[in-house]
Design a protein around this motif. Structure first.
Motif, PDB file in Angstrom:
ATOM      1  N   THR A 152       0.730  -1.062  -0.268  1.00 55.16           N
ATOM      2  CA  THR A 152       0.025  -0.108  -0.059  1.00 55.16           C
ATOM      3  C   THR A 152       0.892   1.335  -0.210  1.00 55.16           C
ATOM      4  O   THR A 152       0.705   2.125  -0.812  1.00 55.16           O
ATOM      5  CB  THR A 152      -1.039   0.026   1.296  1.00 55.16           C
ATOM      6  OG1 THR A 152      -1.491  -1.144   1.034  1.00 55.16           O
ATOM      7  CG2 THR A 152      -1.816   1.230   1.286  1.00 55.16           C
ATOM      8  N   ASN A 153       1.835   1.125   0.799  1.00 59.09           N
ATOM      9  CA  ASN A 153       2.948   2.357   0.800  1.00 59.09           C
ATOM     10  C   ASN A 153       3.371   2.720  -0.550  1.00 59.09           C
ATOM     11  O   ASN A 153       3.696   3.875  -0.973  1.00 59.09           O
ATOM     12  CB  ASN A 153       3.827   2.234   1.812  1.00 59.09           C
ATOM     13  CG  ASN A 153       4.748   3.232   1.977  1.00 59.09           C
ATOM     14  OD1 ASN A 153       4.475   4.419   2.440  1.00 59.09           O
ATOM     15  ND2 ASN A 153       6.059   3.284   1.531  1.00 59.09           N
ATOM     16  N   ARG A 181       1.051   4.608  -2.710  1.00 59.45           N
ATOM     17  CA  ARG A 181       0.878   5.899  -2.240  1.00 59.45           C
ATOM     18  C   ARG A 181       2.060   6.972  -2.604  1.00 59.45           C
ATOM     19  O   ARG A 181       2.116   7.952  -3.101  1.00 59.45           O
ATOM     20  CB  ARG A 181       0.784   5.923  -0.810  1.00 59.45           C
ATOM     21  CG  ARG A 181      -0.320   5.539   0.053  1.00 59.45           C
ATOM     22  CD  ARG A 181      -0.250   5.773   1.527  1.00 59.45           C
ATOM     23  NE  ARG A 181      -1.546   5.803   2.186  1.00 59.45           N
ATOM     24  CZ  ARG A 181      -1.712   6.031   3.323  1.00 59.45           C
ATOM     25  NH1 ARG A 181      -0.824   6.602   4.062  1.00 59.45           N
ATOM     26  NH2 ARG A 181      -3.113   6.136   3.868  1.00 59.45           N
ATOM     27  N   GLN A 215      -2.526   1.010   8.234  1.00 57.33           N
ATOM     28  CA  GLN A 215      -2.295   2.463   7.870  1.00 57.33           C
ATOM     29  C   GLN A 215      -3.119   3.123   8.742  1.00 57.33           C
ATOM     30  O   GLN A 215      -2.407   4.377   9.357  1.00 57.33           O
ATOM     31  CB  GLN A 215      -2.782   2.815   6.551  1.00 57.33           C
ATOM     32  CG  GLN A 215      -2.556   4.133   5.947  1.00 57.33           C
ATOM     33  CD  GLN A 215      -0.874   4.156   6.185  1.00 57.33           C
ATOM     34  OE1 GLN A 215      -0.160   3.394   5.402  1.00 57.33           O
ATOM     35  NE2 GLN A 215      -0.389   5.438   6.625  1.00 57.33           N
ATOM     36  N   THR A 253      -5.431  -1.437   5.448  1.00 52.15           N
ATOM     37  CA  THR A 253      -6.153  -0.574   5.807  1.00 52.15           C
ATOM     38  C   THR A 253      -6.028  -0.344   7.498  1.00 52.15           C
ATOM     39  O   THR A 253      -5.776   0.830   7.763  1.00 52.15           O
ATOM     40  CB  THR A 253      -7.798  -0.687   5.719  1.00 52.15           C
ATOM     41  OG1 THR A 253      -7.885  -0.629   4.252  1.00 52.15           O
ATOM     42  CG2 THR A 253      -8.722   0.636   5.914  1.00 52.15           C
ATOM     43  N   ASP A 301      -1.343   5.993  11.159  1.00 49.55           N
ATOM     44  CA  ASP A 301      -1.612   7.310  11.081  1.00 49.55           C
ATOM     45  C   ASP A 301      -2.307   8.017  12.474  1.00 49.55           C
ATOM     46  O   ASP A 301      -1.968   9.004  13.127  1.00 49.55           O
ATOM     47  CB  ASP A 301      -3.143   7.488  10.528  1.00 49.55           C
ATOM     48  CG  ASP A 301      -2.605   7.481   8.877  1.00 49.55           C
ATOM     49  OD1 ASP A 301      -3.312   7.198   8.022  1.00 49.55           O
ATOM     50  OD2 ASP A 301      -1.297   7.575   8.501  1.00 49.55           O
ATOM     51  N   ILE A 354       7.760   1.635   6.738  1.00 49.79           N
ATOM     52  CA  ILE A 354       6.825   2.458   7.265  1.00 49.79           C
ATOM     53  C   ILE A 354       7.647   3.513   7.840  1.00 49.79           C
ATOM     54  O   ILE A 354       8.827   3.442   8.421  1.00 49.79           O
ATOM     55  CB  ILE A 354       5.923   1.798   8.382  1.00 49.79           C
ATOM     56  CG1 ILE A 354       6.528   1.129   9.381  1.00 49.79           C
ATOM     57  CG2 ILE A 354       5.126   0.910   7.440  1.00 49.79           C
ATOM     58  CD1 ILE A 354       5.634   0.664  10.541  1.00 49.79           C
TER      59      ILE A 354
END
Length: 714
Positions: free
Chosen positions: A286-287, A290, A592, A589, A596, A618
């Protein structure tokens, strides 16, 4: 009329003429027998060198030829034919025994095994020595099949519907043969030298000194690459400028936290290397998507998960994790990638693993699809060396710098330009520089980010009291007793005096114990012992992390085992410390969301992380304190964990607090992790720091325990 063998050293002829010699004394078979005995002796001594591997393959090739000749040659009598076949059967037996000692040789016995130029040259030499006056060069075995799926994974292949649509709409991947540059077949003084061993030794010894980083162009005065609102650091721009100038293969070994992902994403944009394939650990997929959006907002990324049903086959960047390559290999070979990035490239260091083989197949496919055009190939890892300089081999092979155990043509050309051979005094330093100039880029934070705070590792010894502590110490004593018993049996069997201390036999015992421990499903072993120690330290580590959180701010807490994470979270909850966690079983999800919350929510004081799930990819710069509740099995894993915090954007000095159980094997492992840092420092940074053993930390720890016991230290 026969011609002198040297007249044919560089070219092919149009006919074959083998003069028959008496089978018992002359001819090719005695040459094969002599060579087979040499390779057998090498296998008995230990590891078979690359030159002996070539010799082994040539013996197998010529044996097949001689067997066919013996069966079909009409001029042979029946007794001569029977004698030749008998001797060839004896040779086959020698090769089989040799391959049983070194199983990696088995693949070379297969008729379809690729034959290198060095093997073809040796074949000629052996035929000439056997009395064959004229030799036809073996032609290449035909075009490479680029879209082959190994039989063992064929049933697992999936083909997303959108992929079929893309392949049908883009029949543009035909090879451009007009761009291929044929080999000039020139003579090289290095042709008959074994080169890979000296090259690896050059890195192991840090020959020539200095950082293992190629010369990069200066950064342009203005940054014209960053999208609006973002800014690259000068060290990043310098690499991208080299891409703009045409360089296309990199081992990007920057220390963790220096923005390797951003550099590779923008490198693809500069090189127009789309579609681009990114093979990455599962936790950072996912990173990566992004980062593509962040640095190249006009490009689309698609993340491949499961059966790939939801992917966008018309995307520019395809992100896939190592674990599912075996399901998607077939269609990935049809997309027509012009570039490939392998993140955490040390994951492919074992060339025998399926993971590594699939990555190599994809890279070879990308290189072979468009001959003459250089695809963008990038291997990203802040820790390319785990235990041994041999870890370089897989990465260099992925990048196309090696062809098996030989330098590929581009690297061979650089080595030739030095004008040196391995026996010359300056060869090691020159060879190291030649490989570096192929595209190794290594920058340290201290060198390129003067405003980035330093980091330090501080050990916090703890005493294990109570039943758990007694249990750990009893298990360690039992382990040492078992090792001593095995060692004493080995010494007795070898006829040595009792009390003899032989370091190599000590390591043999340690390696055997590690392998048996990996295979065992129960019982006391080094792995169960460390797990028990981790559980015993969990509450103490969490209490210390809680104190840090109250006095210094946010804390990143790392552990290896789920039960340690669970116990730590219970301790934090009991002390009213709010936490989030990153675990291997989370969705992207949820992961992340946890990151966050830790970064942005002032109420979240601690993030509890799995070393495996959160050790790479990360950013946790909201903290400047890391607590390592359990120790890693590699120095690289520890470095990766600490560098989740020690990254660009960090504004405070970083401290990693290692919780170490004193007077146990835990303390030895902490020392060994520090010792292992020397290998990377010598190979990559030109340091004169000692490298220590090339064995794993598990083996080193057990060997240390056994040596102490033998010397009366316990």
């Amino acid at each position: 009329m026969s011609r002198h063998p040297r007249a044919h050293a560089g070219g092919a002829t149009t006919s074959t003429s083998r003069q028959r010699r008496p089978v018992d004394n002359t001819g090719v078979i005695p040459q094969l027998a002599k060579a087979a005995r040499e390779v057998e002796a090498a296998a008995q001594r230990g590891r078979v060198s690359p030159s002996n591997r070539i010799k082994f393959q040539v013996i197998a090739l010529l044996m097949r030829e001689e067997r066919q000749k013996a069966k079909e040659e009409p001029s042979l009598t029946e007794s001569e034919r029977a004698e030749a076949l008998k001797r060839l059967d004896g040779l086959a037996s020698i090769l089989a025994k040799t391959a049983a000692r070194d199983t990696s040789l088995i693949a070379l016995l297969q008729p379809e095994a690729p034959v290198s130029e060095q093997a073809r040259a040796l074949r000629k030499q052996m035929l000439f020595a056997g009395g064959v006056d004229v030799v036809v060069d073996e032609a290449p075995s035909g075009p490479v099949r680029l879209e082959v799926v190994p039989p063992e994974i064929a049933e697992r292949q999936v083909v997303p519907v959108s992929v079929t649509a893309r392949v049908r709409s883009n029949p543009f991947h035909a090879p451009r043969l007009d761009l291929a540059t044929p080999s000039n077949g020139h003579y090289s003084a290095l042709s008959n030298w074994e080169l890979l061993g000296p090259i690896l030794r050059a890195f192991e010894t840090g020959a020539g000194g200095g950082s293992a980083s190629m010369e990069l162009p200066q950064a342009p005065r203005f940054d014209r690459l960053s999208p609006t609102g973002r800014e690259l650091m000068p060290h990043q721009v310098r690499l991208l400028e080299s891409v703009r100038q045409g360089h296309r293969s990199y081992l990007l070994a920057d220390e963790p936290g220096l923005g390797k992902t951003a550099q590779s994403v923008l490198a693809a944009s500069i090189a127009d290397a789309y579609p681009l394939l990114c093979v990455v650990p599962n936790v950072v997929k996912t990173n990566w998507a992004r980062e593509v959006e962040r640095w190249t907002p006009r490009r689309r990324a698609t993340v491949i998960s499961g059966d790939g049903r939801d992917i966008d086959a018309f995307a520019d960047v395809f992100v896939v994790n190592y674990e599912i390559l075996d399901r998607h290999l077939g269609w990935l070979q049809k997309i027509g990638f012009k570039g490939m990035v392998v993140d955490e490239a040390h994951f492919i260091k074992n060339l025998a693993s399926q993971r590594s083989r699939l990555v190599m197949q994809l890279a070879n496919h990308i290189r072979g699809r468009v001959p003459g055009e250089d695809p963008l190939l990038m291997a990203l890892t802040g820790t390319p060396l785990i235990n041994d300089v041999d870890d370089f081999k897989a990465i260099w092979q992925f990048l196309g710098w090696l062809d098996g155990d030989r330098p590929a043509p581009a690297l061979m050309e650089r080595l030739e330009e030095n004008g040196l051979v391995p026996s010359d005094a300056g060869f090691l330093a020159a060879a190291r520089r030649s490989v570096i100039d192929m595209g190794i880029v290594r920058r340290r934070k201290i060198d390129v980010a003067a405003d980035l705070p330093s980091k330090r590792v501080v050990d916090m010894p703890v005493e294990l009291d109570g039943d758990v502590g007694r249990s750990v110490r009893a298990a360690e004593r039992a382990l040492v007793a078992r090792l001593l018993e095995r060692y004493e049996r080995m010494i007795k069997a070898a006829g040595l005096e009792p009390g003899t201390i032989d370091d190599e036999r000590v390591r043999m015992i340690a390696r055997q114990e590690v392998e048996e421990s990996k295979a065992a499903s129960s019982g006391e072993s080094i792995f169960t012992m460390l797990r028990k120690i981790g559980g015993a330290k969990a509450e103490l580590a969490a209490e210390y992390a809680g104190q840090l959180a109250r006095s210094a701010g946010k804390v990143v807490f790392f552990a290896k085992h789920i039960e340690v994470m669970d116990r730590a979270e219970q301790t934090f909850a009991a002390n009213d410390i709010r936490t989030v966690s990153i675990r291997g079983d989370q969705s992207a999800t949820a992961r992340q969301a946890a990151i966050d919350a830790f970064q942005k929510d002032p109420e979240v004081q601690v993030i509890v992380c799995s070393l495996l799930a959160a050790g790479v990819g990360i950013n946790l710069q909201a903290s400047s304190d890391v607590v390592l509740a359990e120790l890693s099995w590699t120095a690289a894993e520890q470095t990766q964990a600490i560098d989740r915090v020690h990254r660009i954007g960090q504004e405070e000095p970083v401290t990693a607090w290692r919780i170490v159980a004193s007077q146990t094997i835990d303390a030895r492992i902490a020392e060994l992790i520090d010792a292992k840092q020397g290998l990377a420092a010598r190979a990559l940074d030109g340091s004169d720091e000692a490298t220590g053993s090339s064995d794993s930390i598990q083996v080193d720890a057990l060997a240390s325990l056994l040596l102490d016991a033998l010397r009366g230290g316990r």
